[in-house]
Scaffold this motif. Sequence first.
Motif, PDB file in Angstrom:
ATOM      1  N   GLY A 179       0.848  -1.160   0.181  1.00 60.87           N
ATOM      2  CA  GLY A 179       0.020   0.098   0.040  1.00 60.87           C
ATOM      3  C   GLY A 179       0.747   1.216  -0.162  1.00 60.87           C
ATOM      4  N   ARG A 180       0.173   2.310  -0.293  1.00 63.64           N
ATOM      5  CA  ARG A 180       0.910   3.612  -0.460  1.00 63.64           C
ATOM      6  C   ARG A 180      -0.016   4.885   0.145  1.00 63.64           C
ATOM      7  NH1 ARG A 180       2.225   7.428  -4.738  1.00 63.64           N
ATOM      8  NH2 ARG A 180       4.071   8.417  -4.513  1.00 63.64           N
ATOM      9  N   GLU A 181       0.482   5.395   1.560  1.00 64.08           N
ATOM     10  CA  GLU A 181      -0.495   6.318   1.946  1.00 64.08           C
ATOM     11  C   GLU A 181       0.114   7.884   1.517  1.00 64.08           C
ATOM     12  OE1 GLU A 181      -2.590   6.607   6.169  1.00 64.08           O
ATOM     13  OE2 GLU A 181      -0.441   6.965   6.331  1.00 64.08           O
ATOM     14  N   LEU A 182      -0.620   8.603   1.200  1.00 65.53           N
ATOM     15  CA  LEU A 182      -0.316   9.990   0.727  1.00 65.53           C
ATOM     16  C   LEU A 182      -0.596  11.180   1.979  1.00 65.53           C
ATOM     17  CD1 LEU A 182      -2.045   9.963  -2.614  1.00 65.53           C
ATOM     18  CD2 LEU A 182       0.115   9.269  -2.190  1.00 65.53           C
ATOM     19  N   LEU A 183       0.406  12.169   1.793  1.00 69.63           N
ATOM     20  CA  LEU A 183       0.233  13.261   2.887  1.00 69.63           C
ATOM     21  C   LEU A 183       0.251  14.439   2.235  1.00 69.63           C
ATOM     22  CD1 LEU A 183       1.627  13.699   6.389  1.00 69.63           C
ATOM     23  CD2 LEU A 183       1.937  15.498   4.529  1.00 69.63           C
ATOM     24  N   LEU A 184      -0.640  15.353   1.970  1.00 72.70           N
ATOM     25  CA  LEU A 184      -0.796  16.498   1.547  1.00 72.70           C
ATOM     26  C   LEU A 184      -0.495  17.695   2.437  1.00 72.70           C
ATOM     27  CD1 LEU A 184      -0.776  17.938  -1.414  1.00 72.70           C
ATOM     28  CD2 LEU A 184      -3.467  17.998  -0.996  1.00 72.70           C
ATOM     29  N   ALA A 185       0.571  18.403   2.498  1.00 77.74           N
ATOM     30  CA  ALA A 185       0.975  19.431   3.293  1.00 77.74           C
ATOM     31  C   ALA A 185       0.513  20.723   2.613  1.00 77.74           C
ATOM     32  CB  ALA A 185       2.387  19.451   3.899  1.00 77.74           C
ATOM     33  N   ILE A 186      -0.173  21.721   3.230  1.00 73.74           N
ATOM     34  CA  ILE A 186      -0.663  22.801   2.503  1.00 73.74           C
ATOM     35  C   ILE A 186      -0.676  23.951   3.354  1.00 73.74           C
ATOM     36  CG2 ILE A 186      -2.737  24.019   1.248  1.00 73.74           C
ATOM     37  CD1 ILE A 186      -3.875  20.989   1.290  1.00 73.74           C
ATOM     38  N   ASP A 187      -0.054  25.157   2.752  1.00 79.65           N
ATOM     39  CA  ASP A 187      -0.272  26.515   3.235  1.00 79.65           C
ATOM     40  C   ASP A 187      -1.436  27.263   2.292  1.00 79.65           C
ATOM     41  OD1 ASP A 187       1.594  29.107   4.363  1.00 79.65           O
ATOM     42  OD2 ASP A 187       0.248  29.242   2.631  1.00 79.65           O
ATOM     43  N   GLN A 188      -2.709  27.505   3.024  1.00 78.32           N
ATOM     44  CA  GLN A 188      -3.491  28.220   2.224  1.00 78.32           C
ATOM     45  C   GLN A 188      -4.024  29.518   2.783  1.00 78.32           C
ATOM     46  OE1 GLN A 188      -6.788  25.299   2.025  1.00 78.32           O
ATOM     47  NE2 GLN A 188      -7.629  26.371   3.923  1.00 78.32           N
ATOM     48  N   GLU A 189      -4.469  30.288   1.788  1.00 73.25           N
ATOM     49  CA  GLU A 189      -4.720  31.715   2.102  1.00 73.25           C
ATOM     50  C   GLU A 189      -6.088  32.229   1.153  1.00 73.25           C
ATOM     51  OE1 GLU A 189      -2.993  36.264   2.247  1.00 73.25           O
ATOM     52  OE2 GLU A 189      -1.626  34.538   1.854  1.00 73.25           O
TER      53      GLU A 189
END
Length: 212
Positions: A179-189
Amino acid sequence: MFDRLFGRRSGSAEPELPAIRNITIGRTVVLDPLAWRRFGGALLFPFDSDTLQIVAQGVVQLDGGGFIHRFYTDEDVMFQAVTNDRAGQDVTDVTIFAPWESKYPTGRGERPAWRERLTARTFTDEGLPEYSRAWFGDEAERQDPVTFWEDLHDDRDGIVDRRIFQTCMLYARTVEGDGRELLLAIDQETEAGEVSFEIMLGMALELGEFRA
């Protein structure tokens, strides 16, 4: 997941939002829960349901061609499809993400420090293992994150209700059972200047693992 740079969308809104594989605002997406349950407890992916009620839709136009279509629930679970055309007839990538943590900067140095983390080869946070950079590969010590504007809609009239500028990087880790788990790290404005840092966990889906 994304092989091209993102850019700010230009031009007027289309008269109506597209339905991607029959998915749009007001529809229900039915998922095959075995897509992630087959990995047992190896995934931290914080979602364990087989239905998504879509209440909002986002569209990003890629700078080099193609589109990202995002579909949101009231709980901010995000179903995402990357396509080569705005109508969504040619889907190249499907993922689902669920929120892990939201942070709101209060000090002057917090945002530069967070953005610096998005350039790193690996990413981790409290309660999380280490994830390796999935976009651009992990050979380089530092890599500029991806930036784009997302147009968000609360109904299907094609009128943009709000826009959010995002700076983000995708990471991934291998789990037991291939399996492969994803992580999305975001700076949002937001356009109003409200800033938050988001961590979302997710996984890729095959086209046969969902329907609407």
